[in-house]
Design an enzyme around this catalytic site. Structure first.
Site, PDB file in Angstrom:
ATOM      1  N   GLU A 228      -3.634   0.218 -33.879  1.00 18.73           N
ATOM      2  CA  GLU A 228      -2.633  -0.128 -32.291  1.00 18.73           C
ATOM      3  C   GLU A 228      -2.608   1.460 -31.941  1.00 18.73           C
ATOM      4  O   GLU A 228      -2.138   2.495 -33.078  1.00 18.73           O
ATOM      5  CB  GLU A 228      -1.277  -1.040 -31.905  1.00 18.73           C
ATOM      6  CG  GLU A 228      -0.889  -0.331 -31.274  1.00 18.73           C
ATOM      7  CD  GLU A 228       0.731  -1.163 -31.635  1.00 18.73           C
ATOM      8  OE1 GLU A 228       0.743  -2.602 -31.663  1.00 18.73           O
ATOM      9  OE2 GLU A 228       1.458  -0.562 -30.936  1.00 18.73           O
TER      10      GLU A 228
ATOM     11  N   ALA B  35       3.850  -0.036 -21.916  1.00 16.62           N
ATOM     12  CA  ALA B  35       5.163   0.504 -22.821  1.00 16.62           C
ATOM     13  C   ALA B  35       5.666   2.118 -23.407  1.00 16.62           C
ATOM     14  O   ALA B  35       4.297   2.604 -22.273  1.00 16.62           O
ATOM     15  CB  ALA B  35       4.819   0.064 -24.532  1.00 16.62           C
TER      16      ALA B  35
ATOM     17  N   GLY C   9       5.951  -9.596 -22.751  1.00 17.72           N
ATOM     18  CA  GLY C   9       6.977  -8.781 -22.684  1.00 17.72           C
ATOM     19  C   GLY C   9       8.103  -8.753 -22.533  1.00 17.72           C
ATOM     20  O   GLY C   9       8.742  -9.827 -23.050  1.00 17.72           O
TER      21      GLY C   9
ATOM     22  N   ALA D 148       4.434 -15.869 -22.857  1.00 19.19           N
ATOM     23  CA  ALA D 148       2.934 -14.509 -23.477  1.00 19.19           C
ATOM     24  C   ALA D 148       1.762 -16.455 -23.261  1.00 19.19           C
ATOM     25  O   ALA D 148       0.634 -16.243 -22.819  1.00 19.19           O
ATOM     26  CB  ALA D 148       3.303 -15.042 -25.091  1.00 19.19           C
TER      27      ALA D 148
END
Ligand code: FAD
Length: 310
Positions: free
Chosen positions: A15, A49, A106, A125
């Site tokens: 990531e 983010a 989120g 989600a």
């Protein structure tokens, strides 16, 4: 649980997050190229983010697609969007050639006026998983093999026109959940909506992961649950991560990082801790390993090589 799978057959993924300025963009280019050298299954890019926006996520995803052979997987969050806005974002990503997603709810806003309020139409989600699948099926005629979840057990599906949708899982509980059962119910809802696999929040003890996977399987979760591991190389970062994730502070790692006087030694402490964790996860049968790279390649690649994954 042990398996006969060799460590170097285990899929690895990473990531990264969109860069905050030009200098960071330059070093992310190097990071992505270095990460690609170990043939990861995918490199995922965070969304929304740390002040990033969808344009900066898309730029990084396009770079991965155009300059490496690695699948680019887009995180998407739905908080604050109307149904039409969320569908437009999904369409924009699909049009850019992105077909792998991590569908996330989120976090609710923290500003005084809207604190804790989930604005927008999509509240979880699992609804975003459905939306992604629906938007894709409007673009590409539906066939049996394109149905979400139709090829469970594979982490990425190479079928043209098929989207792959990952979701988040929380071995030690989501900070808002209050019980493991709720987290497992949420994972079941995401699976029912068509998720292909899950990636976990970071954790520090292999037992936490295996306990959660066993309970999830008993409850009917069939999708692979990929452990997400973060090598942490400073005590201040450990404290920040513990605060954000709600994980308990791992005392052994915390003390080792505090007593180590120099940065090289602390990097070794963080890499060794993560490598030992990955060793246990692979020995216990984890289907793949996902590493949070923090936009640096050296530490995660040391873990990959130290654990014999490549
Ligand atoms: P959901 O799964 O919708 O819900 C979270 C929790 O709410 C559940 O675990 C459960 O406790 C409860 N819940 C929801 N639905 C149900 C249900 N039907 N039944 C029972 N309980 C339910 N955030 C970003 O902003 N950008 C990112 O790029 C990003 N990347 C992430 C990557 C990973 C691997 C992980 C683990 C998290 C990431 N996050 C990111 C953080 C994430 O957005 C937050 O953790 C958020 O609070 C929850 O998102 P979710 O998708 O797990 O939500």
């Amino acid at each position: 649980m042990t398996t006969g799978v060799r460590a170097n057959d285990i899929p690895v993924s990473f990531e990264v997050y969109p860069p905050r300025d030009l200098a960071a963009a330059g070093s992310l280019v190097t990071t992505i190229k270095e990460l690609a050298t170990v043939n990861p299954q995918f490199i995922s890019v965070t969304f929304g983010a740390g002040g990033s926006n969808r344009r900066s996520s898309l730029d990084v995803l396009r770079f991965i697609k155009e300059h490496t052979h690695v699948e680019a997987l887009a995180h998407l969050t739905c908080v604050g969007n109307s149904h039409a806005e969320a569908a437009a974002i999904v369409r924009e990503f699909l049009e850019a050639g992105i077909t792998s997603f991590l569908a996330l709810r989120g976090d609710a806003p923290t500003d005084e006026e809207h604190v804790g309020e989930f604005m927008g139409d999509i509240k979880s989600a699992s609804e975003l998983v459905q939306l992604i699948a629906n938007v894709q099926s409007e673009r590409v005629p539906w066939t049996e093999s394109h149905a979400p979840g139709s090829d469970r057990g594979r982490i990425l599906d190479p079928t043209p026109g098929r989207v792959t949708i990952a979701v988040a899982a929380f071995p030690n509980g989501h900070p808002e959940s209050g019980s493991t059962r709720r987290d497992i119910d949420s994972l079941l809802a995401k699976q029912a909506a068509g998720a292909d696999f899950a990636i976990t929040q970071l954790f520090f003890h292999a037992d936490d992961y295996f306990r959660f996977v066993d309970k999830a399987c008993e409850a009917g979760v069939e999708i692979p649950i990929i452990p997400g591991i973060m090598p942490i190389t400073s005590h201040s970062r450990l404290m920040r991560v513990v605060e954000l994730s709600g994980e308990r502070e791992p005392s052994e790692l915390s003390i080792a990082l505090q007593v180590e006087p120099d940065a090289v030694g602390r990097a070794r402490v963080g890499v060794d801790y993560a490598t030992a964790l990955v060793d246990k996860l692979v020995a216990g049968g984890a289907p793949a390993i996902h590493l949070y790279a923090f936009n640096r390649h050296d530490t995660v690649l040391d873990v990959v090589r130290g654990a014999g994954l490549r």
